[in-house]
Design an enzyme around this catalytic site. Structure first.
Site: not given
Ligand SMILES: *Cc1c(COP(=O)(O)O)cnc(C)c1O
Length: 468
Positions: A112
């Site tokens: 993120k």
């Molecule tokens: C947010 C997150 C996901 C999921 O990603 P999306 O874009 O919501 O599908 C997967 N792995 C981690 C570690 C995350 O923080």
């Protein structure tokens, strides 16, 4: 470049307005009116670029007329300067035609950061230009909160309030939020669970007078600017694995569908991707959909991959819009039905088109632990719980062994040390820059699970900060 809403009933906006708006007024999600295209020749030219030069090349067509090339370039350089790998997103070879794309080299060790670090700076840039201010409010069960706080800390135009359920997030996750002592960062430990936090935030947004008064905004994954920043690493990784001379496949541990959607966008722009695989934990709404053509929400289970513990995947709407050839009316019908009944079904033709590019697999906590243990034994590489689901799904579902398979590693194993240690026998170490996490001072306020308490706290704090 203008943006349109998936629901077809909101004003067309330029990039900077889409950035600040988030959700469209008709309840839809914004998408570019047309997809920028790169030819095979363009792709061959882009192949040698650094991560930041590539990011400018990929994102410029999306922001044209709103952000200048110079400004975009400066924002991108600043965004990734603090990442702890010179490669920004290193591609690691696991085995024959099998790779892991490490997306955990940002400040909070999860993918993120790649989008939120950019979003925070973009917000700041546009707000400064307009002489405007924002209050950001969000609820978190762990990952998103810390990434949002790191993205917004010390930005003069932004005050950020993040609610987490008191005593119910892991110590690493809590400390990643509460040890940020910046004056514009306000952590609230709410008496209640994650749903209580989320409901409180929803109530803040529903209070229109309050929302307008404090210029309330969100940083969730429906924001187009987040998707856009994620498109970049699909190009980056594909080039490293041999594109454009060969096509590649991606496997993505999926929750809200934002990450994999960015890959679909890269494909729309001309990147040769022959398959997407989505990995789910026990919260398998998308896998059930692939199997049945029926989208149906169920209760959320707590798993060892908590960042994928979701009830519905909000970004799926953008993918659906594309598969429906941008037919807003068909999309509205499905969304209406979902709102009323909690489910909708799609046509056989829709599922045929989806299955031409996508497949998926689910893993419960035991199966996830097994993948971590196996991969570690085989290769010495330590996966976190989310990334393990991506690798497991790739191995279970790949269509063509001769196509390089790139598995997205979305978090560093040290973010989920207990589950990773139980699965592998190895205690994952935090990277150097976070090694003092457990001794740093924390700051947060504990509040009762009441809307008025939270609203009152935000008002008082904004007044004290001279922002109200
Ligand atoms: C947010 C997150 C996901 C999921 O990603 P999306 O874009 O919501 O599908 C997967 N792995 C981690 C570690 C995350 O923080």
């Amino acid at each position: 470049m203008k943006y349109i809403s998936t629901r077809g009933n909101a004003p067309k906006l330029a990039f900077d307005d889409v950035l600040l708006t988030g959700l469209a007024r008709d309840g839809g999600l914004y998408l570019p009116e047309t997809w920028p295209q790169f030819s095979t020749e363009d792709l061959a030219d882009m192949k040698g670029l650094s991560y930041t030069d590539l990011a400018v090349k990929v994102m410029l067509p999306f922001v044209e007329e709103a952000i200048s090339r110079e400004d975009l370039s400066a924002i991108v350089s600043d965004t990734y300067a603090g990442f702890d790998s010179g490669d920004i997103a290193p591609l690691v070879k696991l085995g024959e035609n099998e790779y892991v794309l490490e997306l955990f080299h940002g400040p909070t060790l999860a993918f993120k950061d790649y989008a939120l670090q950019f979003l925070g700076r973009m917000f700041d840039h546009v707000l400064t230009k307009r002489g405007a201010k924002l209050t950001i409010a969000g609820a978190t069960s762990g990952d998103t909160g810390s990434a949002a706080i790191e993205a917004c800390r010390d930005r003069d135009n932004i005050e950020i309030f993040i609610l987490h359920p008191n005593g119910k997030v892991s110590e690493v996750q809590r400390r990643q939020m509460t040890t940020v002592l910046s004056d514009n960062v306000h952590n609230i430990a709410l008496d209640g669970n994650f749903d209580d936090c989320q409901n409180t935030v929803k109530a803040l947004f529903a209070d229109e007078a309050f929302r307008d008064q404090v210029h309330l905004s969100a940083v969730n994954s429906i924001n187009w600017a987040r998707i856009m920043a994620q498109v970049v690493y699909y190009f980056w990784a594909a080039f490293k694995a041999g594109a454009p001379e060969t096509s590649v496949a991606f496997s993505v541990p999926t929750g809200n569908f934002g990450n994999v959607l960015a890959g679909v966008v890269a494909k729309k722009m001309g990147l040769p991707i022959s398959q997407f695989i989505i990995g789910s934990n026990a919260n398998d709404i998308l896998i059930r959909f692939i199997e049945s053509g029926r989208m149906e929400a169920k209760n959320v289970f707590a798993t060892t991959s908590p960042s994928m513990d979701i009830q519905i995947s909000s970004n799926f709407e953008r993918f659906m819009f594309e598969l429906l050839d941008r037919d807003s009316s068909a999309l509205n019908d499905a969304m209406e039905e979902f709102k009323e009944t909690g489910h909708y079904a799609v046509t056989e033709l829709f599922m045929e088109r989806l299955k031409e590019i996508m497949d998926g697999e689910r893993f419960d906590d035991d199966a996830t632990a097994k993948i971590i243990g196996e991969v570690h034994k085989e290769t010495g590489y330590l996966l976190d719980t989310h990334s393990a689901i991506g690798v497991g799904a790739a191995r279970a579902r790949r269509w063509d062994e001769t196509v390089p398979m790139i598995c997205l590693a979305t978090a560093h194993p040290a973010k989920f040390p207990d589950a990773v240690e139980a699965a592998s026998g190895v205690h994952p170490q935090l990277p150097e820059h976070l090694s003092d996490l457990y001794v740093k001072e924390e700051r947060y306020i504990e509040l009762p699970g009441s809307f008025n308490a939270v609203k009152g706290y935000i008002e008082t704090t904004l007044k004290e900060r001279g922002k109200l």
